[in-house]
Design an enzyme around this catalytic site. Structure first.
Site, PDB file in Angstrom:
ATOM      1  N   LYS A   9      -3.696   8.023   2.977  1.00  0.00           N
ATOM      2  CA  LYS A   9      -4.870   7.694   3.814  1.00  0.00           C
ATOM      3  C   LYS A   9      -4.697   8.239   5.235  1.00  0.00           C
ATOM      4  CE  LYS A   9      -7.635   5.546   0.993  1.00  0.00           C
ATOM      5  NZ  LYS A   9      -8.750   6.317   0.425  1.00  0.00           N
TER       6      LYS A   9
ATOM      7  N   TYR B  70       0.823  -1.221   0.000  1.00  0.00           N
ATOM      8  CA  TYR B  70       0.000   0.000   0.000  1.00  0.00           C
ATOM      9  C   TYR B  70       0.859   1.274   0.000  1.00  0.00           C
ATOM     10  CZ  TYR B  70      -4.678   1.993   0.581  1.00  0.00           C
ATOM     11  OH  TYR B  70      -5.867   2.653   0.387  1.00  0.00           O
TER      12      TYR B  70
HETATM   13  P1  NAP Z   1     -12.734   3.049  -7.717  1.00  0.00           P
HETATM   14  O1  NAP Z   1     -13.972   2.440  -8.226  1.00  0.00           O
HETATM   15  O2  NAP Z   1     -11.554   3.091  -8.653  1.00  0.00           O
HETATM   16  O3  NAP Z   1     -13.055   4.513  -7.174  1.00  0.00           O
HETATM   17  C1  NAP Z   1     -12.081   5.528  -7.062  1.00  0.00           C
HETATM   18  C2  NAP Z   1     -12.658   6.721  -7.771  1.00  0.00           C
HETATM   19  O4  NAP Z   1     -11.804   7.880  -7.639  1.00  0.00           O
HETATM   20  C3  NAP Z   1     -12.791   6.476  -9.271  1.00  0.00           C
HETATM   21  O5  NAP Z   1     -14.123   6.802  -9.656  1.00  0.00           O
HETATM   22  C4  NAP Z   1     -11.773   7.438  -9.859  1.00  0.00           C
HETATM   23  O6  NAP Z   1     -12.068   7.853 -11.177  1.00  0.00           O
HETATM   24  C5  NAP Z   1     -11.907   8.574  -8.872  1.00  0.00           C
HETATM   25  N1  NAP Z   1     -10.876   9.588  -9.019  1.00  0.00           N
HETATM   26  C6  NAP Z   1      -9.542   9.416  -9.166  1.00  0.00           C
HETATM   27  N2  NAP Z   1      -8.937  10.629  -9.327  1.00  0.00           N
HETATM   28  C7  NAP Z   1      -9.939  11.562  -9.281  1.00  0.00           C
HETATM   29  C8  NAP Z   1      -9.962  12.978  -9.398  1.00  0.00           C
HETATM   30  N3  NAP Z   1      -8.855  13.709  -9.593  1.00  0.00           N
HETATM   31  N4  NAP Z   1     -11.163  13.611  -9.310  1.00  0.00           N
HETATM   32  C9  NAP Z   1     -12.302  12.920  -9.117  1.00  0.00           C
HETATM   33  N5  NAP Z   1     -12.354  11.575  -9.016  1.00  0.00           N
HETATM   34  C10 NAP Z   1     -11.160  10.906  -9.089  1.00  0.00           C
HETATM   35  O7  NAP Z   1     -12.203   2.285  -6.438  1.00  0.00           O
HETATM   36  P2  NAP Z   1     -12.858   2.085  -4.997  1.00  0.00           P
HETATM   37  O8  NAP Z   1     -12.114   0.943  -4.410  1.00  0.00           O
HETATM   38  O9  NAP Z   1     -14.326   2.062  -5.089  1.00  0.00           O
HETATM   39  O10 NAP Z   1     -12.350   3.381  -4.206  1.00  0.00           O
HETATM   40  C11 NAP Z   1     -13.236   4.272  -3.564  1.00  0.00           C
HETATM   41  C12 NAP Z   1     -12.607   4.709  -2.241  1.00  0.00           C
HETATM   42  O11 NAP Z   1     -12.576   3.596  -1.347  1.00  0.00           O
HETATM   43  C13 NAP Z   1     -11.178   5.205  -2.349  1.00  0.00           C
HETATM   44  O12 NAP Z   1     -10.969   6.256  -1.436  1.00  0.00           O
HETATM   45  C14 NAP Z   1     -10.388   3.982  -1.910  1.00  0.00           C
HETATM   46  O13 NAP Z   1      -9.086   4.287  -1.447  1.00  0.00           O
HETATM   47  C15 NAP Z   1     -11.289   3.512  -0.787  1.00  0.00           C
HETATM   48  N6  NAP Z   1     -11.050   2.151  -0.310  1.00  0.00           N
HETATM   49  C16 NAP Z   1     -10.991   1.123  -1.191  1.00  0.00           C
HETATM   50  C17 NAP Z   1     -10.739  -0.165  -0.717  1.00  0.00           C
HETATM   51  C18 NAP Z   1     -10.638  -1.326  -1.664  1.00  0.00           C
HETATM   52  O14 NAP Z   1     -10.114  -2.373  -1.265  1.00  0.00           O
HETATM   53  N7  NAP Z   1     -11.134  -1.220  -2.899  1.00  0.00           N
HETATM   54  C19 NAP Z   1     -10.594  -0.385   0.664  1.00  0.00           C
HETATM   55  C20 NAP Z   1     -10.683   0.695   1.541  1.00  0.00           C
HETATM   56  C21 NAP Z   1     -10.914   1.963   1.042  1.00  0.00           C
HETATM   57  P3  NAP Z   1     -11.373   7.038 -12.421  1.00  0.00           P
HETATM   58  O15 NAP Z   1     -11.788   5.615 -12.293  1.00  0.00           O
HETATM   59  O16 NAP Z   1     -11.943   7.710 -13.602  1.00  0.00           O
HETATM   60  O17 NAP Z   1      -9.900   7.216 -12.262  1.00  0.00           O
END
Ligand code: NAP
Length: 256
Positions: A162, A155
């Site tokens: 984070k 990570y």
């Molecule tokens: P995700 O579907 O890829 O969502 C992340 C989003 O952030 C995407 O829609 C991405 O757009 C957007 N993004 C990136 N740069 C941006 C910018 N400059 N302006 C506006 N939007 C932007 O993945 P996810 O896992 O659902 O992530 C959502 C949140 O949950 C994140 O904060 C992630 O760190 C957190 N999280 C995820 C996990 C996991 O295991 N998946 C666990 C804990 C926390 P694009 O796709 O167009 O780049």
């Protein structure tokens, strides 16, 4: 009767139907909310198609959280659809997987680290400030973290981003609390989304969860995370702010 009946909610960061933001938008609609979703750049077309898969097609706003013009125009863009917001979900993160993640901690260049912190942490403040004129007493902001109290395999600099997000949330809780606006985070276990798949070695984290989470953990199911997000958006936590709610099958509470 849903827990979000009559609430107007913006979910920022929806790309695919696997996105945590999508699961949050879906559950929020099921609970009675009027939902708007946002994304940025080239993926906006995908988000518009994905929006049709929600129980009720949601309006899609363009929002790059690093673009000052987008942030300045957000209030007006939201007002084209609803006259205010009761909830905002920040489901946004980015760190260059080639330079910052997968064991690259000692090499990560500052420009990429700065981008990761801006997109993944500072943006919670940017989004909150942009939405503040739309929110009143009883409103709620919810973001998503991956437990930043410890170091994880793979990570790397996203863990540092984070940690910044977690404290940004506390300072927002301090500064927006007097307006009756809450700010909390959900700390989710690993979920198979686009963002997770981009992290080299993330599957090692997933395998740790399968053996250590006392409740078990399904990395293909974002629904428990979505439910916690919606609970924090609702009126069920009126005196909770600056909090981090773990939705990880209990992993964080186990020593081994
Ligand atoms: P995700 O579907 O890829 O969502 C992340 C989003 O952030 C995407 O829609 C991405 O757009 C957007 N993004 C990136 N740069 C941006 C910018 N400059 N302006 C506006 N939007 C932007 O993945 P996810 O896992 O659902 O992530 C959502 C949140 O949950 C994140 O904060 C992630 O760190 C957190 N999280 C995820 C996990 C996991 O295991 N998946 C666990 C804990 C926390 P694009 O796709 O167009 O780049």
């Amino acid at each position: 009767m849903g827990i979000l009946d009559g609430k107007r909610i913006l979910v920022a960061g929806v790309t695919m139907d696997k996105s945590i933001g999508f699961a949050a938008a879906r559950f929020a609609q099921e609970q009675g909310a009027e939902v708007l979703i946002s994304n940025f750049g080239r993926a906006l077309g995908i988000t518009r198609r994905i929006a049709k898969r929600l129980p009720k097609e949601a309006p899609v706003l363009e929002l790059d959280v690093t673009d000052e013009d987008h942030l300045a125009g957000l209030e007006a863009a939201v007002r084209e659809h609803v006259d205010g917001l009761d909830g905002v979900v920040h489901s946004i993160a980015y760190g260059n997987p080639e330079t910052l993640l997968g064991g690259k901690f000692l090499e990560g260049p500052w420009d990429d680290v700065a981008q990761a912190v801006q997109v993944s942490a500072y943006s919670l403040r940017s989004l909150a400030v942009a939405c503040r004129p739309l929110m009143g007493e009883g409103s709620s902001i919810v973001g998503l973290t991956f437990d930043a109290t410890v170091a994880w395999p793979a990570y790397d600099w996203m863990g540092v981003a984070k940690a910044a997000l977690e404290n940004t949330s506390r300072y927002l809780a301090r500064d927006l609390g007097p307006d009756g606006i809450r700010c909390n985070l959900v700390s989710a276990g690993p979920l198979k989304t686009l963002a997770a798949k981009a992290i080299p070695g993330f599957e090692d984290l997933e395998s740790m969860w399968s053996t250590r989470a006392p409740l078990g953990w399904d990395e293909t199911d974002a629904d428990p995370t979505a439910r916690a997000i919606c609970a924090l958006l609702s009126d069920l936590f009126p005196a909770t702010t600056g909090e981090i709610v773990h939705v990880d099958g209990g992993f964080h509470a186990m020593g081994a």
